[in-house]
Motif scaffolding. Sequence first.
Motif, PDB file in Angstrom:
ATOM      1  N   SER A  29       0.431  -1.217  -0.007  1.00  0.00           N
ATOM      2  CA  SER A  29      -0.185   0.261   0.143  1.00  0.00           C
ATOM      3  C   SER A  29       0.630   1.236  -0.160  1.00  0.00           C
ATOM      4  N   LEU A  30       2.141   1.452   0.808  1.00  0.00           N
ATOM      5  CA  LEU A  30       2.593   2.452   0.960  1.00  0.00           C
ATOM      6  C   LEU A  30       3.017   2.961  -0.116  1.00  0.00           C
ATOM      7  N   ARG A  31       4.053   1.697  -1.186  1.00  0.00           N
ATOM      8  CA  ARG A  31       4.649   1.515  -2.494  1.00  0.00           C
ATOM      9  C   ARG A  31       3.281   2.053  -3.768  1.00  0.00           C
ATOM     10  N   ASP A  32       2.562   1.546  -3.550  1.00  0.00           N
ATOM     11  CA  ASP A  32       1.738   2.438  -4.217  1.00  0.00           C
ATOM     12  C   ASP A  32       0.939   3.614  -4.311  1.00  0.00           C
ATOM     13  N   LEU A  33       1.143   4.078  -3.087  1.00  0.00           N
ATOM     14  CA  LEU A  33       0.438   5.581  -2.787  1.00  0.00           C
ATOM     15  C   LEU A  33       1.677   6.357  -3.112  1.00  0.00           C
ATOM     16  N   LEU A  34       2.946   5.929  -3.074  1.00  0.00           N
ATOM     17  CA  LEU A  34       4.225   6.671  -3.731  1.00  0.00           C
ATOM     18  C   LEU A  34       4.302   7.075  -4.236  1.00  0.00           C
ATOM     19  N   GLN A  35       3.769   5.740  -5.483  1.00  0.00           N
ATOM     20  CA  GLN A  35       4.556   5.448  -6.357  1.00  0.00           C
ATOM     21  C   GLN A  35       3.030   6.618  -7.684  1.00  0.00           C
ATOM     22  N   VAL A  36       1.964   7.245  -6.972  1.00  0.00           N
ATOM     23  CA  VAL A  36       0.878   8.545  -7.007  1.00  0.00           C
ATOM     24  C   VAL A  36       1.169   9.872  -6.745  1.00  0.00           C
ATOM     25  N   ARG A  37       2.196   9.795  -5.562  1.00  0.00           N
ATOM     26  CA  ARG A  37       2.628  10.593  -5.247  1.00  0.00           C
ATOM     27  C   ARG A  37       3.657  11.330  -5.864  1.00  0.00           C
ATOM     28  N   THR A  38       4.789  10.548  -6.270  1.00  0.00           N
ATOM     29  CA  THR A  38       5.668  10.746  -7.309  1.00  0.00           C
ATOM     30  C   THR A  38       5.264  11.495  -7.898  1.00  0.00           C
ATOM     31  N   ALA A  39       4.647  11.131  -8.904  1.00  0.00           N
ATOM     32  CA  ALA A  39       3.911  11.444 -10.006  1.00  0.00           C
ATOM     33  C   ALA A  39       3.678  12.900 -10.041  1.00  0.00           C
ATOM     34  N   PRO A  92      14.979   0.260   9.502  1.00  0.00           N
ATOM     35  CA  PRO A  92      13.735   1.292  10.114  1.00  0.00           C
ATOM     36  C   PRO A  92      14.031   3.190   9.262  1.00  0.00           C
ATOM     37  N   LEU A  93      12.804   3.555   8.883  1.00  0.00           N
ATOM     38  CA  LEU A  93      12.900   4.953   8.015  1.00  0.00           C
ATOM     39  C   LEU A  93      12.234   6.181   8.312  1.00  0.00           C
ATOM     40  N   VAL A  94      12.609   7.084   7.874  1.00  0.00           N
ATOM     41  CA  VAL A  94      12.130   8.059   7.679  1.00  0.00           C
ATOM     42  C   VAL A  94      12.009   8.867   6.442  1.00  0.00           C
ATOM     43  N   THR A  95      10.267   8.857   6.053  1.00  0.00           N
ATOM     44  CA  THR A  95      10.546   8.750   4.565  1.00  0.00           C
ATOM     45  C   THR A  95      10.285  10.725   4.921  1.00  0.00           C
ATOM     46  N   ASP A  96       8.964  10.638   3.927  1.00  0.00           N
ATOM     47  CA  ASP A  96       8.308  12.350   3.942  1.00  0.00           C
ATOM     48  C   ASP A  96       8.198  13.149   5.823  1.00  0.00           C
ATOM     49  N   ARG A 101      12.824  14.311  -7.197  1.00  0.00           N
ATOM     50  CA  ARG A 101      13.736  12.751  -8.018  1.00  0.00           C
ATOM     51  C   ARG A 101      13.854  11.709  -6.898  1.00  0.00           C
ATOM     52  N   THR A 102      15.389  12.548  -6.858  1.00  0.00           N
ATOM     53  CA  THR A 102      16.064  11.901  -5.574  1.00  0.00           C
ATOM     54  C   THR A 102      15.843  11.464  -4.458  1.00  0.00           C
ATOM     55  N   HIS A 103      15.372  12.726  -3.687  1.00  0.00           N
ATOM     56  CA  HIS A 103      14.121  12.377  -2.528  1.00  0.00           C
ATOM     57  C   HIS A 103      13.162  11.274  -2.518  1.00  0.00           C
ATOM     58  N   PHE A 104      12.731  11.186  -3.698  1.00  0.00           N
ATOM     59  CA  PHE A 104      11.757   9.873  -3.559  1.00  0.00           C
ATOM     60  C   PHE A 104      12.453   9.253  -3.556  1.00  0.00           C
ATOM     61  N   GLN A 105      13.849   8.485  -4.727  1.00  0.00           N
ATOM     62  CA  GLN A 105      14.159   7.648  -4.727  1.00  0.00           C
ATOM     63  C   GLN A 105      15.188   7.402  -3.357  1.00  0.00           C
ATOM     64  N   GLN A 106      14.568   8.077  -3.153  1.00  0.00           N
ATOM     65  CA  GLN A 106      15.827   7.477  -1.421  1.00  0.00           C
ATOM     66  C   GLN A 106      14.635   6.414  -0.458  1.00  0.00           C
ATOM     67  N   ILE A 107      13.346   7.782  -0.368  1.00  0.00           N
ATOM     68  CA  ILE A 107      11.922   6.554   0.422  1.00  0.00           C
ATOM     69  C   ILE A 107      12.050   5.511  -0.059  1.00  0.00           C
ATOM     70  N   ASN A 108      11.903   5.627  -1.929  1.00  0.00           N
ATOM     71  CA  ASN A 108      11.157   4.171  -2.439  1.00  0.00           C
ATOM     72  C   ASN A 108      12.259   2.843  -1.563  1.00  0.00           C
ATOM     73  N   GLU A 109      13.917   3.469  -1.638  1.00  0.00           N
ATOM     74  CA  GLU A 109      15.057   2.813  -1.464  1.00  0.00           C
ATOM     75  C   GLU A 109      14.654   2.120   0.000  1.00  0.00           C
ATOM     76  N   ARG A 110      14.403   3.153   1.015  1.00  0.00           N
ATOM     77  CA  ARG A 110      13.925   2.312   2.145  1.00  0.00           C
ATOM     78  C   ARG A 110      12.610   2.052   2.967  1.00  0.00           C
ATOM     79  N   LEU A 111      11.662   2.179   1.906  1.00  0.00           N
ATOM     80  CA  LEU A 111      10.515   1.158   1.949  1.00  0.00           C
ATOM     81  C   LEU A 111      10.886  -0.086   0.686  1.00  0.00           C
ATOM     82  N   ALA A 112      11.727  -0.669   0.099  1.00  0.00           N
ATOM     83  CA  ALA A 112      12.194  -1.619  -0.102  1.00  0.00           C
ATOM     84  C   ALA A 112      13.091  -2.870   0.384  1.00  0.00           C
TER      85      ALA A 112
END
Length: 239
Positions: A92-102, A228-232, A212-223
């Motif tokens: 769910s997080l990755r799906d949502l992040l994909q839309v938010r990133t776009a 432990p991670l912090v996104t936005d 893009r770099t910001h969201f790429q790092q979030i994706n990497e942490r979700l993967a």
Amino acid sequence: MAPKVPAYRQAQIAIKRYIEEHRLRPGDLLPSEGQLARDMGMSRLSLREGVKTLEAVGILEARQGEGLYVKAFTFDSIFENLPYSFASDGKSLRDLLQVRTALEEGLIGMVVTHTTPAQIEHLHRLAQQMIDKARAGETFEDEDREFHLELYRPLNNLFLNRLVELFWEVFRRLHGSAGVTHWNLEQTAQDHMAIVEALRLKKPARVTQAMRTHFQQINERLATPSTPLVTDVQPTPAP
């Protein structure tokens, strides 16, 4: 044979059609319940059920002693139903992040030509506050939310602002149980400062790359769920 449309659903359709045909706007008063029921050829009970459902989704507003009004659009009803609409899992997080990133990455380049020096300074102060709090081991949820809203305000698009706020809030709720580390906090804060510095250069490609770099790092942490991670956003206790 097509299934019969329930009476309350017929009432919903009829009321929405009435609003459209009469070009009613937010804040406009509808006729009385009795008048609407007669005009639409249905019982008051059916009309009342239709009204209740339209109130629940934020289309109508019943004011005690005044009547029924068309309500201004908000995402409030979506916010209220979020816990029942999403699963708190990585998918769910990755799906949502994909839309938010776009959404954010696709529009950030347009911000460059609309942002004033004063707005850039405001974004800089917010990013610096995030960095200062991160170095002190503190979270910065309020600053993060304000940063993303302020970032797109120069486009003067109210619907966009509400979408940005919606995605931010949904992601916060879904990700609210994640862990926090000092390194992640500062990295997230530095990501925001990089966006500001790119914006200051007034080069759309640089700003887009920073986002893009910001969201790429979030994706990497979700993967990497074991890390432990912090996104936005930072986790907040449930109310």
